[in-house]
Design a protein around this motif. Sequence first.
Motif, PDB file in Angstrom:
ATOM      1  N   LEU A  37      -7.287   3.820   2.634  1.00  0.00           N
ATOM      2  CA  LEU A  37      -6.184   3.251   1.856  1.00  0.00           C
ATOM      3  C   LEU A  37      -4.978   3.051   2.760  1.00  0.00           C
ATOM      4  N   VAL A  38      -4.521   1.796   2.872  1.00  0.00           N
ATOM      5  CA  VAL A  38      -3.319   1.469   3.620  1.00  0.00           C
ATOM      6  C   VAL A  38      -2.170   1.396   2.619  1.00  0.00           C
ATOM      7  N   CYS A  39      -1.089   2.134   2.851  1.00  0.00           N
ATOM      8  CA  CYS A  39      -0.101   2.283   1.786  1.00  0.00           C
ATOM      9  C   CYS A  39       1.302   2.524   2.331  1.00  0.00           C
ATOM     10  N   THR A  40       2.272   2.392   1.437  1.00  0.00           N
ATOM     11  CA  THR A  40       3.643   2.795   1.720  1.00  0.00           C
ATOM     12  C   THR A  40       3.838   4.212   1.175  1.00  0.00           C
ATOM     13  N   PHE A  71      -0.266   5.376   6.423  1.00  0.00           N
ATOM     14  CA  PHE A  71       1.071   5.127   5.895  1.00  0.00           C
ATOM     15  C   PHE A  71       1.859   4.157   6.766  1.00  0.00           C
ATOM     16  N   CYS A  72       2.500   3.198   6.090  1.00  0.00           N
ATOM     17  CA  CYS A  72       3.407   2.252   6.735  1.00  0.00           C
ATOM     18  C   CYS A  72       4.768   2.351   6.041  1.00  0.00           C
ATOM     19  N   ASN A  73       5.806   1.894   6.719  1.00  0.00           N
ATOM     20  CA  ASN A  73       7.152   2.011   6.154  1.00  0.00           C
ATOM     21  C   ASN A  73       7.572   0.831   5.289  1.00  0.00           C
ATOM     22  N   SER A  74       6.774  -0.220   5.242  1.00  0.00           N
ATOM     23  CA  SER A  74       7.142  -1.383   4.434  1.00  0.00           C
ATOM     24  C   SER A  74       5.908  -2.062   3.864  1.00  0.00           C
ATOM     25  N   ALA A  75       6.115  -2.794   2.768  1.00  0.00           N
ATOM     26  CA  ALA A  75       5.024  -3.538   2.133  1.00  0.00           C
ATOM     27  C   ALA A  75       4.496  -4.627   3.062  1.00  0.00           C
ATOM     28  N   SER A  76       5.386  -5.243   3.846  1.00  0.00           N
ATOM     29  CA  SER A  76       4.954  -6.318   4.747  1.00  0.00           C
ATOM     30  C   SER A  76       4.011  -5.784   5.820  1.00  0.00           C
ATOM     31  N   THR A  77       4.271  -4.584   6.319  1.00  0.00           N
ATOM     32  CA  THR A  77       3.374  -3.996   7.318  1.00  0.00           C
ATOM     33  C   THR A  77       2.032  -3.633   6.691  1.00  0.00           C
ATOM     34  N   GLN A 100      -9.140  13.568   4.164  1.00  0.00           N
ATOM     35  CA  GLN A 100      -9.234  14.495   5.292  1.00  0.00           C
ATOM     36  C   GLN A 100      -8.425  14.043   6.498  1.00  0.00           C
ATOM     37  N   LEU A 101      -7.870  12.826   6.418  1.00  0.00           N
ATOM     38  CA  LEU A 101      -7.045  12.337   7.527  1.00  0.00           C
ATOM     39  C   LEU A 101      -5.890  11.503   6.979  1.00  0.00           C
ATOM     40  N   VAL A 102      -4.683  11.848   7.411  1.00  0.00           N
ATOM     41  CA  VAL A 102      -3.496  11.041   7.142  1.00  0.00           C
ATOM     42  C   VAL A 102      -3.019  10.481   8.478  1.00  0.00           C
ATOM     43  N   VAL A 103      -2.831   9.175   8.530  1.00  0.00           N
ATOM     44  CA  VAL A 103      -2.322   8.534   9.747  1.00  0.00           C
ATOM     45  C   VAL A 103      -0.954   7.937   9.445  1.00  0.00           C
ATOM     46  N   ASN A 104       0.059   8.383  10.164  1.00  0.00           N
ATOM     47  CA  ASN A 104       1.383   7.778  10.059  1.00  0.00           C
ATOM     48  C   ASN A 104       1.451   6.641  11.063  1.00  0.00           C
ATOM     49  N   TYR A 105       0.976   5.461  10.625  1.00  0.00           N
ATOM     50  CA  TYR A 105       1.027   4.288  11.513  1.00  0.00           C
ATOM     51  C   TYR A 105       2.480   3.996  11.868  1.00  0.00           C
ATOM     52  N   ASP A 106       3.341   4.028  10.865  1.00  0.00           N
ATOM     53  CA  ASP A 106       4.787   4.004  11.079  1.00  0.00           C
ATOM     54  C   ASP A 106       5.301   5.422  10.856  1.00  0.00           C
ATOM     55  N   PHE A 107       6.078   5.931  11.777  1.00  0.00           N
ATOM     56  CA  PHE A 107       6.592   7.289  11.625  1.00  0.00           C
ATOM     57  C   PHE A 107       7.610   7.295  10.492  1.00  0.00           C
TER      58      PHE A 107
END
Length: 234
Positions: A147-150, A99-105, A163-170
């Motif tokens: 999957l890289v997503c907002t 997960f990222c906080n913006s489409a640009s990221t 099985q794994l969620v990564v908060n790349y952006d908190f």
Amino acid sequence: MVLDEADSLMDESFTELLEEILNRTQVVVVGATFPAGLGETLAKFTDVGRFVTLSTQSLHRLPPHVQQKFVRLKGQDKLPELLLLLKERPSSGGAVLIFCNSASTVNWLSYILDDHKIKHLRLQGQMSAAARAGIFASFQKGEVSVLVCTDLASRGLDTSSVQLVVNYDFPDTLQDYLHRAGRVGRVGSKAAGAVVSFVTHRWDVDLVRKIETCYLENIEELLHQLIRFTYFVT
């Protein structure tokens, strides 16, 4: 009229449309989170005093079977940490949501993963509805496991393979965190899964404390129920 993800739909950008619809219908409002202020927003469209409220004990609670891990690091260290996570993850480790906080990221991170030969898909709100549907279908079928997503993918994305969620952006709010964490450990999953969050800012730490409190309260309640059950059985 049934409105799912009600807290998200009750946004100012939908005000005119919602007012037109809700003034003509009976309403059922559904959501995994109901933040403060939602009732005031609903009152603009309908008589909330006539609502019957049904809720479960799991409202605003983290799933106790899913591991929550917070990694404190500097912003420049997030990418190396993510690449390490992905490259060390076994092929049988299930699907991954980043997960990222913006489409640009999302777009930038996608280019980086391409450079590192990591097969993935990306999903963000600037894509057409048809493109988003096709991407989600491919991910759900297991054709691609990363999957890289907002936050677009934090609601309504129902798949037991993650099985794994990564908060790349908190995330910005506790509600956003709960919805992201809810993508893992779902009914039908083969493993409980985990959520790994990169914590980089001071305001991130403040939210982590709230999340930890929420999690500990849930565990305390479950232990209390277990003790009562054990006493009854004995």
